[in-house]
Design a protein around this motif. Structure first.
Motif, PDB file in Angstrom:
ATOM      1  N   ALA A  61       0.448  -1.391   0.060  1.00 39.98           N
ATOM      2  CA  ALA A  61       0.119   0.355  -0.327  1.00 39.98           C
ATOM      3  C   ALA A  61       0.517   1.188   0.120  1.00 39.98           C
ATOM      4  N   ALA A  62       0.311   2.305  -0.365  1.00 38.50           N
ATOM      5  CA  ALA A  62       1.396   3.260  -0.569  1.00 38.50           C
ATOM      6  C   ALA A  62      -0.047   5.141   0.021  1.00 38.50           C
ATOM      7  N   VAL A  63       0.758   5.519  -0.164  1.00 33.81           N
ATOM      8  CA  VAL A  63      -0.106   7.164   1.035  1.00 33.81           C
ATOM      9  C   VAL A  63      -0.994   7.364  -0.988  1.00 33.81           C
ATOM     10  N   GLY A  64      -2.331   7.450  -0.238  1.00 31.60           N
ATOM     11  CA  GLY A  64      -3.147   7.559  -0.842  1.00 31.60           C
ATOM     12  C   GLY A  64      -3.928   6.798  -1.609  1.00 31.60           C
ATOM     13  N   ASP A  65      -3.501   5.387  -1.481  1.00 34.06           N
ATOM     14  CA  ASP A  65      -4.002   4.478  -1.755  1.00 34.06           C
ATOM     15  C   ASP A  65      -5.274   3.603  -0.856  1.00 34.06           C
ATOM     16  N   THR A  66      -6.800   3.069  -1.059  1.00 35.20           N
ATOM     17  CA  THR A  66      -7.953   2.607  -0.019  1.00 35.20           C
ATOM     18  C   THR A  66      -7.748   1.290   0.177  1.00 35.20           C
ATOM     19  N   ILE A  67      -7.971   0.761   0.994  1.00 31.03           N
ATOM     20  CA  ILE A  67      -7.913  -0.431   1.828  1.00 31.03           C
ATOM     21  C   ILE A  67      -9.194  -0.788   2.131  1.00 31.03           C
ATOM     22  N   ARG A  68      -9.881  -1.339   1.087  1.00 33.33           N
ATOM     23  CA  ARG A  68     -11.205  -1.694   1.759  1.00 33.33           C
ATOM     24  C   ARG A  68     -11.046  -3.237   2.184  1.00 33.33           C
ATOM     25  N   ILE A  69     -12.880  -3.306   3.276  1.00 31.46           N
ATOM     26  CA  ILE A  69     -12.958  -5.246   3.634  1.00 31.46           C
ATOM     27  C   ILE A  69     -14.448  -4.797   3.434  1.00 31.46           C
ATOM     28  N   ALA A  70     -15.097  -6.033   3.746  1.00 36.87           N
ATOM     29  CA  ALA A  70     -16.286  -6.034   3.149  1.00 36.87           C
ATOM     30  C   ALA A  70     -17.047  -5.969   5.281  1.00 36.87           C
ATOM     31  N   ASP A  71     -16.360  -6.356   5.765  1.00 34.27           N
ATOM     32  CA  ASP A  71     -16.997  -5.774   6.661  1.00 34.27           C
ATOM     33  C   ASP A  71     -15.251  -5.547   8.306  1.00 34.27           C
TER      34      ASP A  71
END
Length: 80
Positions: A61-71
């Motif tokens: 992951a880099a600055v500006g990335d978004t980590i998505r998780i369903a729950d």
């Protein structure tokens, strides 16, 4: 900027059901080709920080990335 998908799940027989729910919730991002970080573990007591998939996600992951998780509850673990 990249969406990165974290998919924690049990490494036991519940994996397919858990994966299906998470993949459905994140379906549009999966279809768009967002990177996926699977994180199987033999117990829900294994912290995300101890799972190889989550470690790899944090490494990539880099600055500006978004980590998505369903729950978001999937990031937690049961108390000992």
């Amino acid at each position: 900027m990249t969406d990165r998908l974290y998919l924690p799940h049990s490494a036991d027989k519940q994996t397919d059901e858990t994966d299906a729910r998470q993949r459905h919730a994140l379906g549009k991002l999966l279809a768009a080709g967002a990177p996926v970080y699977d994180a199987p573990a033999t117990s829900s007591r294994v912290l995300s920080l101890e799972r190889d998939g989550f470690k790899r996600l944090l490494d990539e992951a880099a600055v500006g990335d978004t980590i998505r998780i369903a729950d978001a509850a999937r990031l937690l673990h049961a108390a000992d």
